[in-house]
Design a protein around this motif. Structure first.
Motif, PDB file in Angstrom:
ATOM      1  N   ALA A  90       0.863  -1.180   0.000  1.00  0.00           N
ATOM      2  CA  ALA A  90       0.000   0.000   0.000  1.00  0.00           C
ATOM      3  C   ALA A  90       0.895   1.225   0.000  1.00  0.00           C
ATOM      4  O   ALA A  90       1.849   1.300   0.792  1.00  0.00           O
ATOM      5  N   VAL A  91       0.634   2.166  -0.907  1.00  0.00           N
ATOM      6  CA  VAL A  91       1.454   3.373  -1.016  1.00  0.00           C
ATOM      7  C   VAL A  91       0.543   4.586  -1.160  1.00  0.00           C
ATOM      8  O   VAL A  91      -0.542   4.500  -1.739  1.00  0.00           O
ATOM      9  N   PRO A  92       0.973   5.734  -0.646  1.00  0.00           N
ATOM     10  CA  PRO A  92       0.200   6.966  -0.868  1.00  0.00           C
ATOM     11  C   PRO A  92       0.492   7.538  -2.251  1.00  0.00           C
ATOM     12  O   PRO A  92       1.576   7.346  -2.814  1.00  0.00           O
ATOM     13  N   SER A  93      -0.488   8.236  -2.806  1.00  0.00           N
ATOM     14  CA  SER A  93      -0.302   8.920  -4.087  1.00  0.00           C
ATOM     15  C   SER A  93      -1.146  10.192  -4.071  1.00  0.00           C
ATOM     16  O   SER A  93      -1.930  10.428  -3.147  1.00  0.00           O
ATOM     17  N   ARG A 117      -3.123   3.706  -2.810  1.00  0.00           N
ATOM     18  CA  ARG A 117      -3.118   2.659  -3.830  1.00  0.00           C
ATOM     19  C   ARG A 117      -2.588   1.370  -3.229  1.00  0.00           C
ATOM     20  O   ARG A 117      -1.576   1.376  -2.518  1.00  0.00           O
ATOM     21  N   LEU A 118      -3.289   0.280  -3.529  1.00  0.00           N
ATOM     22  CA  LEU A 118      -2.968  -1.012  -2.934  1.00  0.00           C
ATOM     23  C   LEU A 118      -2.798  -2.058  -4.023  1.00  0.00           C
ATOM     24  O   LEU A 118      -3.424  -1.985  -5.081  1.00  0.00           O
ATOM     25  N   LEU A 150       6.299  -6.559  -7.157  1.00  0.00           N
ATOM     26  CA  LEU A 150       6.182  -5.644  -6.028  1.00  0.00           C
ATOM     27  C   LEU A 150       6.974  -4.369  -6.265  1.00  0.00           C
ATOM     28  O   LEU A 150       6.489  -3.249  -6.033  1.00  0.00           O
ATOM     29  N   ASN A 151       8.193  -4.500  -6.742  1.00  0.00           N
ATOM     30  CA  ASN A 151       9.021  -3.324  -6.997  1.00  0.00           C
ATOM     31  C   ASN A 151       8.451  -2.468  -8.120  1.00  0.00           C
ATOM     32  O   ASN A 151       8.509  -1.227  -8.058  1.00  0.00           O
ATOM     33  N   ALA A 152       7.890  -3.113  -9.150  1.00  0.00           N
ATOM     34  CA  ALA A 152       7.285  -2.343 -10.241  1.00  0.00           C
ATOM     35  C   ALA A 152       6.082  -1.547  -9.734  1.00  0.00           C
ATOM     36  O   ALA A 152       5.886  -0.383 -10.114  1.00  0.00           O
ATOM     37  N   PHE A 153       5.293  -2.142  -8.866  1.00  0.00           N
ATOM     38  CA  PHE A 153       4.148  -1.418  -8.296  1.00  0.00           C
ATOM     39  C   PHE A 153       4.626  -0.260  -7.433  1.00  0.00           C
ATOM     40  O   PHE A 153       4.082   0.854  -7.503  1.00  0.00           O
ATOM     41  N   ARG A 154       5.627  -0.494  -6.600  1.00  0.00           N
ATOM     42  CA  ARG A 154       6.129   0.572  -5.727  1.00  0.00           C
ATOM     43  C   ARG A 154       6.663   1.753  -6.532  1.00  0.00           C
ATOM     44  O   ARG A 154       6.517   2.914  -6.126  1.00  0.00           O
ATOM     45  N   GLU A 155       7.277   1.475  -7.667  1.00  0.00           N
ATOM     46  CA  GLU A 155       7.817   2.541  -8.496  1.00  0.00           C
ATOM     47  C   GLU A 155       6.716   3.317  -9.217  1.00  0.00           C
ATOM     48  O   GLU A 155       6.780   4.540  -9.333  1.00  0.00           O
ATOM     49  N   LEU A 198      -4.792  -7.791  -7.724  1.00  0.00           N
ATOM     50  CA  LEU A 198      -5.739  -6.688  -7.606  1.00  0.00           C
ATOM     51  C   LEU A 198      -4.970  -5.387  -7.481  1.00  0.00           C
ATOM     52  O   LEU A 198      -3.998  -5.304  -6.727  1.00  0.00           O
ATOM     53  N   LEU A 199      -5.397  -4.376  -8.214  1.00  0.00           N
ATOM     54  CA  LEU A 199      -4.921  -3.012  -8.032  1.00  0.00           C
ATOM     55  C   LEU A 199      -6.104  -2.192  -7.545  1.00  0.00           C
ATOM     56  O   LEU A 199      -7.170  -2.217  -8.164  1.00  0.00           O
ATOM     57  N   ALA A 200      -5.938  -1.494  -6.445  1.00  0.00           N
ATOM     58  CA  ALA A 200      -7.055  -0.747  -5.871  1.00  0.00           C
ATOM     59  C   ALA A 200      -6.606   0.661  -5.518  1.00  0.00           C
ATOM     60  O   ALA A 200      -5.433   0.920  -5.255  1.00  0.00           O
ATOM     61  N   GLN A 201      -7.582   1.555  -5.517  1.00  0.00           N
ATOM     62  CA  GLN A 201      -7.320   2.944  -5.140  1.00  0.00           C
ATOM     63  C   GLN A 201      -8.489   3.456  -4.311  1.00  0.00           C
ATOM     64  O   GLN A 201      -9.655   3.297  -4.697  1.00  0.00           O
TER      65      GLN A 201
END
Length: 304
Positions: free
Chosen positions: A150-153, A158-159, A179-184, A216-219
């Motif tokens: 989970a990261v802020p944007s 975004r999760l 995981l790294n691609a999502f974090r970036e 799953l990609l969630a916001q």
């Protein structure tokens, strides 16, 4: 509290001494005292093995004298056997200690990598409160093919929750790539749907191409608006504050990451779900490790 490494070898040699005393000088179990240093090699240090060898020698001499065989050939044969076993077990203990140190080093490296791969989630990323639990199916490692983040944007929280097909080190490597691609990508990409593109690209460039990833990609926006893109993953459950339970499912299913090209262009337009969350609503994400879990009685738990 763990027993001393010397306890078992001493107990065994004491047992031999008791039997030796009970059977008398006609039997004489002098060579059997070599079991002390042999057992010590399983857990003890080199010093401990040598100490048990010294105790075995002392017992051999003492019981040889008791049987009036001090200086007899039988005594020397027994002492030679104890010395030979002690030297052999010193070698075995040295090999064991070297292997243990190497395993400790490898485990420390693995733990460090796993800590980087699965950093603890913050308890809150406004407006969402977060909690996560991960239990690996492997006893040797804390991580497998599942991942979460989970990261802020600028557009909200975004999760990502995903499950890599297969098992083994390559599966863990693929999980790290995703995981790294999502974090970036997640903090800066404007459209949540476009976060899947860097993930697909990273999988193409940095994995063996033999694995797919359900995910799953969630916001969750500051006003509680939820968007979920589902790539072949078990749908999350929405537990509303008034007690209702419903699956958050897309209108059109989409293939997992690594296979989305099969869906053709424009597939993302129909692959998302929109829901408005309210204070007190809960949204559990999970992988098939939970939906397919079995209790000890062997009955399959329902997936919904």
């Amino acid at each position: 509290m763990a027993a001393s490494p010397s306890a078992l070898p001493l107990a065994v040699m004491l047992g031999v001494a008791v039997v030796d005393t009970a059977t008398g000088p006609d039997v004489n179990l002098l060579p059997v005292y070599a079991t002390g240093p042999a057992i010590a090699a399983a857990r003890g240090t080199l010093r401990n093995v040598l100490l048990m060898g010294g105790v075995a020698v002392a017992l051999c001499v003492a019981f040889a004298a008791k049987a009036d065989r001090l200086g007899a050939l039988r005594m020397y044969v027994a002492l030679a056997a104890v010395a030979y076993v002690t030297l052999a077990t010193v070698y075995a203990a040295q090999a064991r200690l070297w292997t243990e140190r190497r395993l400790v080093d490898v485990q420390e490296v693995a733990n460090t990598l796993e800590d980087l791969l699965f950093a603890p989630l913050p308890p809150t990323i406004v407006p969402v409160r977060l909690a996560a639990s991960y239990i690996s199916a492997s006893r040797a490692t804390r991580s497998g093919g599942d991942l979460y983040e989970a990261v802020p944007s600028f557009h909200g929280v975004r999760l990502a929750v995903a499950d890599v097909q297969g098992k083994g080190l390559e599966t863990v490597r693929c999980a790290a790539v995703v995981l790294n691609a999502f974090r970036e990508a997640a903090p800066d990409v404007v459209d949540l749907a476009d976060v899947s593109h860097p993930i697909e690209s990273a999988m193409d460039r940095r994995t063996d191409g033999e694995r797919s990833v359900t995910g799953l990609l969630a916001q969750v926006s500051p006003d509680g608006h939820l968007i979920v893109f589902n790539h072949g993953h078990p749908a999350p459950l929405l537990l509303t504050s008034d007690g209702r339970i419903e699956l958050v499912e897309p209108a059109v299913p989409v293939p997992p990451f690594g296979l989305t090209a099969l869906a053709g262009p424009g597939h993302q337009q129909d692959s998302f779900t929109q829901v408005t969350l309210h204070a007190g609503d809960r949204l559990p994400f999970y992988t098939d490790g939970l939906s397919e879990a079995q209790p000890q009685c062997g009955t399959v738990l329902p997936s919904e």
